[in-house]
Motif scaffolding. Structure first.
Motif, PDB file in Angstrom:
ATOM      1  N   TYR A  79       1.016  -1.516   0.158  1.00 24.98           N
ATOM      2  CA  TYR A  79      -0.115  -0.008   0.767  1.00 24.98           C
ATOM      3  C   TYR A  79       0.743   1.382   0.034  1.00 24.98           C
ATOM      4  O   TYR A  79       0.372   1.715  -1.028  1.00 24.98           O
ATOM      5  CB  TYR A  79      -1.100   0.021   1.486  1.00 24.98           C
ATOM      6  CG  TYR A  79      -1.817  -0.827   1.391  1.00 24.98           C
ATOM      7  CD1 TYR A  79      -3.266  -0.754   0.013  1.00 24.98           C
ATOM      8  CD2 TYR A  79      -1.776  -1.901   2.261  1.00 24.98           C
ATOM      9  CE1 TYR A  79      -4.268  -2.036   0.964  1.00 24.98           C
ATOM     10  CE2 TYR A  79      -2.564  -3.084   2.029  1.00 24.98           C
ATOM     11  CZ  TYR A  79      -3.623  -3.134   1.691  1.00 24.98           C
ATOM     12  OH  TYR A  79      -4.551  -5.073   1.681  1.00 24.98           O
ATOM     13  N   ASP A  98      -3.638   8.314  -0.906  1.00 27.87           N
ATOM     14  CA  ASP A  98      -4.339   7.002   0.073  1.00 27.87           C
ATOM     15  C   ASP A  98      -3.930   5.691  -0.932  1.00 27.87           C
ATOM     16  O   ASP A  98      -5.140   6.361  -1.687  1.00 27.87           O
ATOM     17  CB  ASP A  98      -5.573   7.075   0.652  1.00 27.87           C
ATOM     18  CG  ASP A  98      -6.521   6.424   0.992  1.00 27.87           C
ATOM     19  OD1 ASP A  98      -6.352   5.658   0.368  1.00 27.87           O
ATOM     20  OD2 ASP A  98      -7.355   6.817   1.541  1.00 27.87           O
ATOM     21  N   SER A 111      -5.398   2.187  -0.632  1.00 30.71           N
ATOM     22  CA  SER A 111      -6.133   1.895   0.881  1.00 30.71           C
ATOM     23  C   SER A 111      -7.136   0.469  -0.432  1.00 30.71           C
ATOM     24  O   SER A 111      -6.707  -0.549  -1.668  1.00 30.71           O
ATOM     25  CB  SER A 111      -7.770   2.079   1.159  1.00 30.71           C
ATOM     26  OG  SER A 111      -7.862   3.065   0.165  1.00 30.71           O
ATOM     27  N   TYR A 152     -10.026  -3.569   6.383  1.00 33.02           N
ATOM     28  CA  TYR A 152      -9.623  -2.350   5.675  1.00 33.02           C
ATOM     29  C   TYR A 152      -8.167  -2.201   6.371  1.00 33.02           C
ATOM     30  O   TYR A 152      -8.247  -2.211   7.493  1.00 33.02           O
ATOM     31  CB  TYR A 152     -10.395  -1.972   6.195  1.00 33.02           C
ATOM     32  CG  TYR A 152     -11.309  -1.832   5.104  1.00 33.02           C
ATOM     33  CD1 TYR A 152     -11.690  -2.210   3.345  1.00 33.02           C
ATOM     34  CD2 TYR A 152     -12.858  -1.258   5.666  1.00 33.02           C
ATOM     35  CE1 TYR A 152     -13.524  -1.908   2.960  1.00 33.02           C
ATOM     36  CE2 TYR A 152     -14.699  -1.570   4.854  1.00 33.02           C
ATOM     37  CZ  TYR A 152     -13.804  -1.757   3.715  1.00 33.02           C
ATOM     38  OH  TYR A 152     -14.530  -2.099   2.683  1.00 33.02           O
ATOM     39  N   HIS A 153      -7.228  -1.649   5.086  1.00 31.26           N
ATOM     40  CA  HIS A 153      -5.779  -1.569   5.599  1.00 31.26           C
ATOM     41  C   HIS A 153      -6.045   0.144   4.324  1.00 31.26           C
ATOM     42  O   HIS A 153      -6.696   0.363   3.168  1.00 31.26           O
ATOM     43  CB  HIS A 153      -4.676  -2.133   4.911  1.00 31.26           C
ATOM     44  CG  HIS A 153      -4.855  -2.913   5.704  1.00 31.26           C
ATOM     45  ND1 HIS A 153      -3.303  -3.293   6.672  1.00 31.26           N
ATOM     46  CD2 HIS A 153      -5.186  -4.354   5.760  1.00 31.26           C
ATOM     47  CE1 HIS A 153      -3.919  -4.212   7.354  1.00 31.26           C
ATOM     48  NE2 HIS A 153      -4.410  -5.287   6.815  1.00 31.26           N
ATOM     49  N   CYS A 154      -5.348   1.156   4.855  1.00 30.69           N
ATOM     50  CA  CYS A 154      -5.083   2.740   4.197  1.00 30.69           C
ATOM     51  C   CYS A 154      -4.067   2.802   4.503  1.00 30.69           C
ATOM     52  O   CYS A 154      -3.131   3.049   5.192  1.00 30.69           O
ATOM     53  CB  CYS A 154      -6.669   3.784   4.546  1.00 30.69           C
ATOM     54  SG  CYS A 154      -5.853   4.783   4.136  1.00 30.69           S
ATOM     55  N   GLU A 173      -0.645   4.692   8.633  1.00 27.00           N
ATOM     56  CA  GLU A 173      -1.184   3.622   8.117  1.00 27.00           C
ATOM     57  C   GLU A 173      -2.368   3.136   9.336  1.00 27.00           C
ATOM     58  O   GLU A 173      -2.089   4.074  10.424  1.00 27.00           O
ATOM     59  CB  GLU A 173      -0.351   2.440   7.979  1.00 27.00           C
ATOM     60  CG  GLU A 173       0.249   2.115   7.486  1.00 27.00           C
ATOM     61  CD  GLU A 173       1.476   1.502   6.522  1.00 27.00           C
ATOM     62  OE1 GLU A 173       2.333   1.540   6.047  1.00 27.00           O
ATOM     63  OE2 GLU A 173       1.465  -0.045   7.461  1.00 27.00           O
ATOM     64  N   HIS A 210     -10.183   2.481   8.813  1.00 26.95           N
ATOM     65  CA  HIS A 210      -8.917   2.523   9.298  1.00 26.95           C
ATOM     66  C   HIS A 210      -8.822   3.818   8.000  1.00 26.95           C
ATOM     67  O   HIS A 210      -7.735   4.314   8.215  1.00 26.95           O
ATOM     68  CB  HIS A 210      -8.507   1.437   7.194  1.00 26.95           C
ATOM     69  CG  HIS A 210     -10.024   1.507   6.374  1.00 26.95           C
ATOM     70  ND1 HIS A 210     -11.183   2.159   6.527  1.00 26.95           N
ATOM     71  CD2 HIS A 210      -9.635   1.370   4.943  1.00 26.95           C
ATOM     72  CE1 HIS A 210     -11.318   1.392   5.289  1.00 26.95           C
ATOM     73  NE2 HIS A 210     -10.258   1.580   4.378  1.00 26.95           N
ATOM     74  N   ARG A 211      -8.895   4.504   7.213  1.00 21.75           N
ATOM     75  CA  ARG A 211      -8.660   5.586   6.728  1.00 21.75           C
ATOM     76  C   ARG A 211      -9.013   6.876   7.882  1.00 21.75           C
ATOM     77  O   ARG A 211      -7.927   7.389   8.039  1.00 21.75           O
ATOM     78  CB  ARG A 211      -9.905   6.141   5.372  1.00 21.75           C
ATOM     79  CG  ARG A 211      -9.906   7.521   4.847  1.00 21.75           C
ATOM     80  CD  ARG A 211     -10.463   7.804   3.287  1.00 21.75           C
ATOM     81  NE  ARG A 211     -10.097   6.621   2.652  1.00 21.75           N
ATOM     82  CZ  ARG A 211     -10.284   5.010   2.244  1.00 21.75           C
ATOM     83  NH1 ARG A 211     -11.618   5.531   2.738  1.00 21.75           N
ATOM     84  NH2 ARG A 211     -10.101   4.202   1.499  1.00 21.75           N
TER      85      ARG A 211
END
Ligand code: IMP
Length: 200
Positions: A47, A69, A71, A119-121, A137, A182-183
């Motif tokens: 990411y 960003d 994600s 969820y990843h960001c 992150e 996540h965001r």
């Protein structure tokens, strides 16, 4: 008023940044607001790498700090870290309609014993074109619902349940999602960094 330029073509991401940052006195612009057109190839393997690719491509075209960003969602039953950095492309390979994508995933998980998903960001802040990029992150853990949910949010939200807060992202309010997503977790870290720096 503080201005931030976000490297994204994704209106939903832009809206979430605006919702989270407006109460804190920030104005967030997307590349479209500047009439800028660019389309870097997101060929990173993390990411962070992809966020940097987007930030760098936009920073070349403007004379101000930018953030980008990258994600995605990781669904254990589909594979380790999958679709992860391929989240957007994975959806496109199924359908342009995210409700179809969501139902497809629910069907794939029909007999799955582990429905966990994250969820990843990763946000990349690039102040100067040749500056060292900084990364922030956030992760949001939950699971994939057995039945598709409401129409709130975007992308994979109708099939995502946030465990700790017991929230269906397809049904909860924007405020509820933005408080723990996540965001927003990644963004809180960025804001913390900016506040510390301002205080120096
Ligand atoms: P990218 O970061 O623009 O490469 O794409 C990330 C993809 O992950 C999006 O197109 C969405 O499908 C998905 N995604 C990222 N964040 C969210 C979210 O908050 N809700 C739903 N889907 C998301």
């Amino acid at each position: 008023m503080k201005k931030i330029l976000l490297a994204t073509h994704n209106e939903n991401k832009l809206r979430e940044y605006q919702e989270i940052l407006a109460p804190l006195g920030y104005e967030v612009y997307g590349d479209k607001d500047f009439g800028i057109s660019y389309d870097p190839e997101e060929n990173g393997t993390t990411y962070a790498e992809n966020a940097y690719i987007k930030a760098k491509a936009l920073r070349k075209l403007v004379n101000m700090p930018v953030i980008a960003d990258d994600s995605g969602i990781e669904i254990k039953a589909l594979g380790e870290h999958f679709p992860g950095i391929h989240t957007s492309r994975y959806a496109s390979s199924i359908s342009s309609d995210y409700r179809v994508v969501g139902q497809h995933i629910i069907d794939l998980l029909k007999d799955a014993s582990d429905r966990s998903a994250e969820y990843h960001c990763c946000i990349c802040l690039l102040e100067e074109e040749d500056a060292t990029p900084l990364y922030f992150e956030g992760v949001c853990r939950g699971h994939i619902l057995e039945k598709i949910g409401g129409y709130h949010g975007f992308g994979y939200d109708p099939i995502f349940h946030y465990d700790e807060g017991n929230l269906d992202f397809g049904d909860c309010s924007e405020e509820e999602k933005n408080a723990i997503s996540h965001r927003s977790r990644a963004l809180q870290k960025l804001l913390h960094y900016l506040a510390l720096r301002q205080g120096q």
